[in-house]
Design a protein around this motif. Sequence first.
Motif, mmCIF file in Angstrom:
data_model
loop_
_atom_site.group_PDB
_atom_site.id
_atom_site.type_symbol
_atom_site.label_atom_id
_atom_site.label_comp_id
_atom_site.label_asym_id
_atom_site.label_seq_id
_atom_site.Cartn_x
_atom_site.Cartn_y
_atom_site.Cartn_z
ATOM 1 N N ARG A 147 10.870 6.583 51.367
ATOM 2 C CA ARG A 147 10.321 7.481 52.391
ATOM 3 C C ARG A 147 10.759 8.930 52.182
ATOM 4 N NH1 ARG A 147 11.808 7.082 57.516
ATOM 5 N NH2 ARG A 147 13.877 6.232 57.082
ATOM 6 N N PHE A 148 11.956 9.120 51.651
ATOM 7 C CA PHE A 148 12.492 10.458 51.447
ATOM 8 C C PHE A 148 12.490 10.779 49.956
ATOM 9 C CE2 PHE A 148 15.415 10.863 55.439
ATOM 10 C CZ PHE A 148 14.352 10.482 56.240
ATOM 11 N N LEU A 149 12.315 12.058 49.652
ATOM 12 C CA LEU A 149 12.340 12.505 48.271
ATOM 13 C C LEU A 149 13.161 13.789 48.177
ATOM 14 C CD1 LEU A 149 11.212 12.148 45.364
ATOM 15 C CD2 LEU A 149 9.354 13.684 46.038
ATOM 16 N N ILE A 150 14.190 13.772 47.329
ATOM 17 C CA ILE A 150 15.024 14.951 47.138
ATOM 18 C C ILE A 150 14.599 15.644 45.848
ATOM 19 C CG2 ILE A 150 16.864 13.731 45.879
ATOM 20 C CD1 ILE A 150 18.878 15.499 47.432
ATOM 21 N N SER A 151 14.587 16.966 45.888
ATOM 22 C CA SER A 151 14.212 17.721 44.702
ATOM 23 C C SER A 151 14.972 19.043 44.694
ATOM 24 C CB SER A 151 12.703 17.974 44.680
ATOM 25 O OG SER A 151 12.308 18.746 45.796
ATOM 26 N N SER A 152 14.925 19.694 43.549
ATOM 27 C CA SER A 152 15.688 20.921 43.382
ATOM 28 C C SER A 152 14.840 21.970 42.688
ATOM 29 C CB SER A 152 16.938 20.618 42.549
ATOM 30 O OG SER A 152 17.682 21.787 42.306
ATOM 31 N N ASP A 153 14.909 23.194 43.184
ATOM 32 C CA ASP A 153 14.247 24.325 42.547
ATOM 33 C C ASP A 153 15.336 25.257 42.051
ATOM 34 O OD1 ASP A 153 12.947 26.711 41.891
ATOM 35 O OD2 ASP A 153 11.432 26.445 43.446
ATOM 36 N N ASP A 154 15.621 25.173 40.769
ATOM 37 C CA ASP A 154 16.721 25.953 40.208
ATOM 38 C C ASP A 154 16.486 27.452 40.336
ATOM 39 O OD1 ASP A 154 17.514 23.685 37.443
ATOM 40 O OD2 ASP A 154 17.848 23.569 39.614
ATOM 41 N N ALA A 155 15.250 27.870 40.218
ATOM 42 C CA ALA A 155 14.938 29.292 40.293
ATOM 43 C C ALA A 155 15.256 29.862 41.681
ATOM 44 C CB ALA A 155 13.477 29.531 39.954
#
Length: 123
Positions: free
Chosen positions: A67-75
Amino acid sequence: EVQLQASGGGLVQAGESLRLSCAASGFTFDDYAVAWFRQAPGKEREGVSCISNSDGSTYYADSVKGRFLISSDDAKNTVYLQMSSLNSEDTAVYYCAATIYWCSWSEHHYNDWGQGTQVTVSS
């Protein structure tokens, strides 16, 4: 100085979605793991999800898996938590936390914390 700014909380209906953001500053983002914890009224703080920015590994608590999704935007030095199919048990204050080490479900593993953002799911 390490700073974490959590945002994006709010009031939603059961079944709806919400995206939390954790904006980080003061450290080399790529070297850190960033986790989301939550604390519901009368309950202990629990780990929800974590991302290791060094290799992109992600981890989820069983209660949110799928149900949950973790993500990262390095910029942008920002970690996101996309939450879907929310239910009343997801109601809590959500915190982001960072560590120079690996992901862990222990809150004592993290030195730096954001201020928390309230998520309320009405049924």
